[in-house]
Design a protein around this motif. Structure first.
Motif, short mmCIF file in Angstrom:
data_model
loop_
_atom_site.label_atom_id
_atom_site.label_comp_id
_atom_site.label_asym_id
_atom_site.label_seq_id
_atom_site.Cartn_x
_atom_site.Cartn_y
_atom_site.Cartn_z
N LEU A 255 -2.15 17.23 -3.26
CA LEU A 255 -1.62 16.29 -2.28
C LEU A 255 -2.43 15.01 -2.43
O LEU A 255 -3.64 15.01 -2.26
N THR A 256 -1.74 13.93 -2.77
CA THR A 256 -2.38 12.62 -2.84
C THR A 256 -2.22 11.95 -1.47
O THR A 256 -1.12 11.88 -0.94
N VAL A 257 -3.36 11.51 -0.92
CA VAL A 257 -3.35 10.90 0.41
C VAL A 257 -3.76 9.44 0.26
O VAL A 257 -4.83 9.13 -0.25
N ILE A 258 -2.89 8.54 0.72
CA ILE A 258 -3.17 7.11 0.72
C ILE A 258 -3.31 6.70 2.18
O ILE A 258 -2.36 6.83 2.96
N VAL A 259 -4.52 6.27 2.54
CA VAL A 259 -4.77 5.86 3.93
C VAL A 259 -4.70 4.33 3.95
O VAL A 259 -5.46 3.66 3.25
N GLN A 260 -3.78 3.80 4.74
CA GLN A 260 -3.57 2.36 4.84
C GLN A 260 -4.47 1.76 5.89
O GLN A 260 -4.90 2.42 6.82
N ARG A 261 -4.74 0.50 5.72
CA ARG A 261 -5.52 -0.22 6.73
C ARG A 261 -4.73 -0.27 8.03
O ARG A 261 -3.53 -0.43 8.02
#
Length: 146
Positions: A139-145
């Motif tokens: 699972l690739t997790v991209i946390v946005q600002r």
């Protein structure tokens, strides 16, 4: 709000957080998981404070154990992007039937902006090292600002 995911790319994150705030929510982060992932590989976008649950069919009667490996740090930094809970096994409802799989659930909570990957692996019984681990998916997790 929960959404069940069985695909490869998800982008909910900031829009859910914004909707919660616009609706007059008392806190900046929603309570409970924002997304549910049941198939890997997958990718999600979250805002800090949001979470995703990985729920996979697992069968403890095989002796194999399931683990979430790595993934808690952004590439190139030592700052944690997300926190991963220990896997929680839930027995199948069909009690008394040998070999029926249950599920294991991990909760991934976004901490700060960045990108990370959580890999789920299985480890054979009696294995003393990770050389025998078999990758289930990532699972690739991209946390946005915010």
């Amino acid at each position: 709000m929960k959404r069940r995911i069985g695909g490869s790319v998800l982008g909910l994150g900031a829009s859910l957080l914004g909707a919660s705030l616009a609706a007059g929510a008392a806190s900046a982060a929603p309570k409970g998981p924002t997304l549910i992932v049941r198939d890997l590989p997958a990718q999600v976008r979250l805002a800090p404070g949001e979470s995703v649950q990985i729920i996979l069919s697992t069968n403890v009667t095989t002796g194999y154990s399931w683990h979430a490996e790595g993934g808690c740090c952004a590439k190139g930094t030592d700052r944690a992007v997300a926190r991963v809970s220990k896997g929680r096994y839930t027995a199948p409802e069909a009690m008394g039937m040998v070999g029926v799989p249950g599920t294991t659930t991990w909760t991934v909570t976004a901490l700060r902006a960045g990108k990370t990957a959580i890999t789920i692996v299985t480890r054979p019984p009696g294995a003393d090292n990770t050389m025998q681990d078999e990758e289930v998916g990532t699972l690739t997790v991209i946390v946005q600002r915010p």
